[in-house]
Design a protein around this motif. Structure first.
Motif, short mmCIF file in Angstrom:
data_model
loop_
_atom_site.label_atom_id
_atom_site.label_comp_id
_atom_site.label_asym_id
_atom_site.label_seq_id
_atom_site.Cartn_x
_atom_site.Cartn_y
_atom_site.Cartn_z
N MET A 140 0.84 -1.20 0.00
CA MET A 140 0.00 0.00 0.00
C MET A 140 0.88 1.25 0.00
O MET A 140 1.84 1.35 0.76
CB MET A 140 -0.90 0.02 1.23
CG MET A 140 -1.86 -1.16 1.33
SD MET A 140 -3.21 -1.05 0.14
CE MET A 140 -4.25 0.18 0.92
N THR A 141 0.52 2.19 -0.85
CA THR A 141 1.20 3.48 -0.87
C THR A 141 0.46 4.45 0.03
O THR A 141 -0.75 4.66 -0.13
CB THR A 141 1.24 4.04 -2.31
OG1 THR A 141 1.91 3.12 -3.17
CG2 THR A 141 1.96 5.38 -2.34
N ARG A 142 1.16 5.03 0.98
CA ARG A 142 0.54 5.97 1.91
C ARG A 142 0.54 7.37 1.29
O ARG A 142 1.60 7.89 0.93
CB ARG A 142 1.28 5.98 3.24
CG ARG A 142 1.19 4.66 3.99
CD ARG A 142 2.14 4.60 5.17
NE ARG A 142 1.79 5.53 6.22
CZ ARG A 142 0.91 5.29 7.20
NH1 ARG A 142 0.28 4.13 7.23
NH2 ARG A 142 0.66 6.16 8.13
N VAL A 143 -0.65 7.95 1.18
CA VAL A 143 -0.80 9.26 0.54
C VAL A 143 -1.53 10.20 1.48
O VAL A 143 -2.59 9.87 2.02
CB VAL A 143 -1.58 9.14 -0.79
CG1 VAL A 143 -1.78 10.51 -1.42
CG2 VAL A 143 -0.84 8.21 -1.76
N LEU A 144 -0.97 11.38 1.65
CA LEU A 144 -1.63 12.45 2.40
C LEU A 144 -2.23 13.44 1.42
O LEU A 144 -1.53 13.95 0.54
CB LEU A 144 -0.63 13.16 3.31
CG LEU A 144 -1.15 14.41 4.05
CD1 LEU A 144 -2.28 14.05 5.01
CD2 LEU A 144 -0.01 15.10 4.80
N LEU A 145 -3.52 13.70 1.57
CA LEU A 145 -4.22 14.68 0.76
C LEU A 145 -4.64 15.84 1.66
O LEU A 145 -5.14 15.61 2.77
CB LEU A 145 -5.47 14.08 0.13
CG LEU A 145 -5.25 13.04 -0.97
CD1 LEU A 145 -6.45 12.11 -1.05
CD2 LEU A 145 -5.03 13.74 -2.30
N THR A 146 -4.43 17.06 1.21
CA THR A 146 -4.88 18.21 1.99
C THR A 146 -5.71 19.15 1.13
O THR A 146 -5.50 19.28 -0.07
CB THR A 146 -3.69 19.01 2.58
OG1 THR A 146 -3.03 19.75 1.54
CG2 THR A 146 -2.70 18.11 3.28
N GLY A 147 -6.67 19.79 1.77
CA GLY A 147 -7.47 20.85 1.16
C GLY A 147 -7.59 21.99 2.14
O GLY A 147 -7.18 21.86 3.31
N PHE A 148 -8.19 23.08 1.70
CA PHE A 148 -8.27 24.27 2.54
C PHE A 148 -9.67 24.52 3.08
O PHE A 148 -10.68 24.18 2.44
CB PHE A 148 -7.85 25.51 1.75
CG PHE A 148 -6.36 25.65 1.59
CD1 PHE A 148 -5.58 26.13 2.61
CD2 PHE A 148 -5.75 25.29 0.39
CE1 PHE A 148 -4.20 26.27 2.46
CE2 PHE A 148 -4.39 25.43 0.23
CZ PHE A 148 -3.61 25.92 1.26
N ALA A 149 -9.72 25.17 4.23
CA ALA A 149 -10.97 25.69 4.76
C ALA A 149 -11.44 26.86 3.89
O ALA A 149 -10.65 27.46 3.14
CB ALA A 149 -10.75 26.16 6.20
N PRO A 150 -12.73 27.21 3.96
CA PRO A 150 -13.22 28.34 3.16
C PRO A 150 -12.50 29.64 3.50
O PRO A 150 -12.01 29.84 4.61
CB PRO A 150 -14.70 28.42 3.57
CG PRO A 150 -15.05 27.04 4.03
CD PRO A 150 -13.80 26.54 4.71
#
Length: 214
Positions: free
Chosen positions: A1-11
């Motif tokens: 398994m490849t460990r991936v961190l995804l991030t997004g922003f608050a409004p």
């Protein structure tokens, strides 16, 4: 398994939602085969955003980091090629800060290229039937701040990680009553899954046209 961190922003900037976080959360909930995904929301604040990102990297120990942000006015998924070492705010961040011509990292290089296979990611999103292109600028707001901070961290401390930045258009509910392009969050999430899957299996990028004349 490849460990991936995804991030997004608050409004930010008076918006009720931020499609980057909505799409990231959805993409991480149903990751591609062979991927273990983690989703983290970043504040749209200079300094604090990168602090949260760094803590998330320390907590999850990913092999790949894909940060996402909102690019209102862009019509497609744009995979960023380069981060530059400057904070120059046209509008205040969510904490009211408006840095002008300040370095993201004092003494750092002028720029870093993404370590994701940018053109292969664009090709994969297009093959999935969604609009995508290479972007030559991540702006000078908090998105670029996070992108440069991530790239500097990889270059100086964590060379085993690969990472980059993706911009998504407005969500449809954000453009009701104004003439701006948009993309449903479910489609943005599908594009992010394609990008994650491509990054996980691709070390050498495509040699394909992806430049711009201006």
């Amino acid at each position: 398994m490849t460990r991936v961190l995804l991030t997004g922003f608050a409004p930010f900037d008076g918006e009720a939602v931020n499609p980057s976080w909505q799409a990231v959360r959805a993409a991480a909930a149903e990751p591609p085969a062979g991927v273990e995904a983690f989703a983290v929301e970043l504040p749209c604040v200079y300094g604090a955003s990168f602090a949260v990102l760094r803590a998330a990297i320390e907590d999850t120990r990913p092999e790949i980091v894909v940060c996402a942000g909102q690019a209102g006015g862009r019509p497609d998924i744009t995979v960023e090629r380069v981060a530059i070492n400057v904070d120059d705010a046209r509008i205040p961040d969510a904490a009211g800060a408006e840095p002008i011509d300040e370095p993201v990292v004092p003494g750092g290089p002028a720029a870093y290229f993404s370590t994701l296979p940018v053109k292969a990611c664009v090709a994969a999103v297009r093959a999935a039937g969604l609009p995508a292109s290479v972007s030559q600028t991540a702006g000078t707001f908090v998105c670029n701040h996070v992108f440069y901070g991530l790239a500097h961290l990889i270059a100086t401390e964590l060379p085993g990680i690969r990472g980059g930045f993706v911009h998504v258009p407005y969500a449809p509910e954000q453009v009701t009553g104004r003439s701006q392009p948009s993309l449903p969050v479910a489609e943005a999430a599908r594009a992010l899954r394609e990008i994650v899957a491509t990054a996980a299996r691709t070390r050498t990028d495509l040699r394909a046209a992806g430049g711009a004349t201006h």
